[in-house]
Design a protein around this motif. Sequence first.
Motif: not given
Length: 304
Positions: A3, A48, A51-54, A56-57, A98, A100
């Motif tokens: 991203s 996924e 992005g940042t959510n990736m 964090a997971a 961010e 997380f």
Amino acid sequence: MISPGLTDALGRWLDGLAAMGGAAENTRTAYRADVLSWLAFLQGHLDEGGGTNMIAAVGLSDMRAWMAHERGRGLGARSLARALSSVKGFTRYLAEREGFDPTAILSTRAPKFQKKLPRPLDPDAARAMIDTVELQSDEAWIASRDMAVVTLLYGCGLRISEALRLTGADHPLPDALLIHGKGGKERQVPVLDAARAAVSAYFALCPYDLPADGPLFRGAKGGALNPRLVAKVMERARLQLGLPSTATPHAMRHSFATHLLEAGGDLRAIQELLGHASLSTTQAYTAVDTARLLEVYSKAHPRA
């Protein structure tokens, strides 16, 4: 595809390292490659968006899968440890901004590897290397140049990049050189008379103008001397002398430190001379010294 947000964050992290003087350009390039490779793996592994959510997971099992993947494609333990360090640095930076939890990534253990100890030359071999390097060129100024560079590596403990960063303003060499080392770290290095004389001899013979703002050491066509040429001339010299392949430009710096230690030099003082950020890096030379003593003991002791 990674991203734009992560790409921008990576750029900001690297820029921050540069601004703080904590990483040279080549180091930042390596960090960038490490992190981008990790992100590319995660994108396929987690299926996924990039992005940042990736990030964090990511869990510990995902990190282990990444490390197994890297080892599977031939990455050595030392290189993987460096890549993990890059990943942790970027993750720590991103998590602070961010919000997380980066625990799974930061708690991942680096692979163990055997640290390579420096391989110094003995004093006679170091002196022979300097003398033999001078014999590798029929052009007097090039022979003098090569001898001057190698004398600086051994006589002042400089890295090859540091020696080739000297400018015309550094001639004649002062009693102590101000060296800008890794990460912008400055240090004062005493200059031996032999090193000063070698550089002066080269300066007098060099056919090119050597202005204060230009490189001191020049290639055959007048440009800045390429460090690969120093490595090649040392390779020819070591073959003539029957020295091992470890007799490289960096080995002259190792030899400088080891011989100082053998002569009773203080470890802290040697750390300062070498420009090591950590004393643990300098302490590797104590292991070399001990290994050499044990080798001599095993050969000479009547009960060995």
